[in-house]
Every structure is written in C-alpha cells, then in structure tokens.
Design a protein around this motif. Structure first.
Motif, short mmCIF file in Angstrom:
data_model
loop_
_atom_site.label_atom_id
_atom_site.label_comp_id
_atom_site.label_asym_id
_atom_site.label_seq_id
_atom_site.Cartn_x
_atom_site.Cartn_y
_atom_site.Cartn_z
N LEU A 142 -15.15 10.74 -7.00
CA LEU A 142 -14.30 9.83 -7.77
C LEU A 142 -13.04 10.53 -8.24
CD1 LEU A 142 -13.99 7.02 -9.12
CD2 LEU A 142 -15.11 8.01 -11.10
N VAL A 143 -13.18 11.72 -8.80
CA VAL A 143 -12.02 12.43 -9.34
C VAL A 143 -11.10 12.89 -8.22
CG1 VAL A 143 -11.32 14.54 -10.54
CG2 VAL A 143 -13.16 13.14 -11.47
N LEU A 144 -11.65 13.49 -7.18
CA LEU A 144 -10.80 14.06 -6.14
C LEU A 144 -10.15 12.98 -5.27
CD1 LEU A 144 -12.78 17.24 -5.06
CD2 LEU A 144 -10.92 17.02 -6.69
N ALA A 145 -10.95 12.09 -4.71
CA ALA A 145 -10.38 11.05 -3.84
C ALA A 145 -9.60 10.01 -4.65
CB ALA A 145 -11.48 10.39 -3.02
N GLY A 146 -10.18 9.59 -5.77
CA GLY A 146 -9.49 8.61 -6.61
C GLY A 146 -8.22 9.16 -7.24
N GLY A 147 -8.31 10.38 -7.76
CA GLY A 147 -7.13 11.00 -8.35
C GLY A 147 -6.05 11.28 -7.31
N GLY A 148 -6.47 11.73 -6.14
CA GLY A 148 -5.51 11.96 -5.07
C GLY A 148 -4.81 10.68 -4.64
N GLY A 149 -5.59 9.61 -4.48
CA GLY A 149 -5.00 8.33 -4.12
C GLY A 149 -4.04 7.81 -5.19
N ALA A 150 -4.42 7.94 -6.44
CA ALA A 150 -3.56 7.49 -7.54
C ALA A 150 -2.26 8.29 -7.58
CB ALA A 150 -4.30 7.62 -8.87
N MET A 151 -2.35 9.61 -7.35
CA MET A 151 -1.13 10.42 -7.35
C MET A 151 -0.23 10.09 -6.17
SD MET A 151 -2.18 14.17 -8.81
CE MET A 151 -3.68 14.40 -7.88
N VAL A 152 -0.81 9.81 -5.01
CA VAL A 152 0.01 9.44 -3.84
C VAL A 152 0.71 8.12 -4.10
CG1 VAL A 152 -0.12 8.69 -1.44
CG2 VAL A 152 -1.28 10.76 -2.13
N LEU A 153 0.00 7.14 -4.65
CA LEU A 153 0.63 5.85 -4.95
C LEU A 153 1.72 6.00 -6.01
CD1 LEU A 153 -2.45 3.45 -4.88
CD2 LEU A 153 -0.65 3.71 -3.16
N SER A 154 1.49 6.84 -7.00
CA SER A 154 2.52 7.09 -8.02
C SER A 154 3.74 7.76 -7.41
CB SER A 154 1.95 7.97 -9.13
OG SER A 154 0.88 7.34 -9.78
N ALA A 155 3.51 8.71 -6.52
CA ALA A 155 4.62 9.40 -5.86
C ALA A 155 5.42 8.42 -5.00
CB ALA A 155 4.10 10.56 -5.01
N LEU A 156 4.73 7.53 -4.28
CA LEU A 156 5.44 6.53 -3.47
C LEU A 156 6.29 5.62 -4.34
CD1 LEU A 156 2.72 5.51 -0.86
CD2 LEU A 156 4.87 6.70 -0.42
N GLY A 157 5.75 5.18 -5.48
CA GLY A 157 6.52 4.35 -6.39
C GLY A 157 7.73 5.08 -6.94
#
Length: 102
Positions: free
Chosen positions: A80-95
């Motif tokens: 949850l932390v690694l995959a979820g956090g990674g996905g959230a950071m990628v989406l934040s970076a794209l935004g």
C-alpha cells in the motif's frame, strides 16, 4: 552450519515481499524522482541540476524503501505504501508539470 529454507507454505509470502521490495520500491522511487524534479523546476532550479540532484538522492530512497519492505511486519501495508505512494507521487508530478507547461 544449516541454512534457513522457508517451508513451502511460506513461499508466497516471501515472493510477495521480494516483489514489493523490488517493484514497489521502484514505483515509489520513480514517483519520488518525478515529483522532486517537477517541484524543484517549479521553484526555479535549472531542470538538469534538479534532475541530477534528485536522481542521486533516489539511490538512497530506493535503498531505504527496499530495506524497509523487509523490515516491516505487514506485506499488505508495504504494498500500500510503496505502490500507492508511488502512484500518488507520479500523479502529483504530472499535475504539477501540466501547470508548469501551461
């Protein structure tokens, strides 16, 4: 000297933890790098300087999350932390990148 070999029933848990450490750690580090480069660029740092600094720091981030994945008790929380956090950071970076390029 005897080697510790897990029982057959333990192999799915071992493989899940190894996959979480490698794949989840990669996703988390990729998100960290993308968000770090976008944030530093937004703050006015030259892109190539931001890229070099963040990618050098990413080696330490990957090492930390890789070791944490084996030290933590819950494999589900690691995923949850690694995959979820990674996905959230990628989406934040794209935004953030879309805002910077607009």
């Amino acid at each position: 000297m005897s080697l510790f070999i897990p029982h057959r029933a333990a192999w799915p848990g071992v493989l899940s933890r190894v996959a979480a450490a490698v794949l989840g750690g990669y996703a988390f580090t990729w998100g960290f790098a993308a968000l770090g480069m976008a944030a530093l660029s937004a703050l006015g740092v030259d892109f190539h300087d931001a890229e070099t600094g963040v990618l050098m720091l990413s080696f330490l981030v990957f090492l930390g999350v890789f070791l944490w994945a084996f030290a933590h008790g819950s494999v589900a929380r690691v995923w949850l932390v690694l995959a979820g956090g990674g996905g959230a950071m990628v989406l934040s970076a794209l935004g953030l990148q879309r805002v910077l390029l607009a």
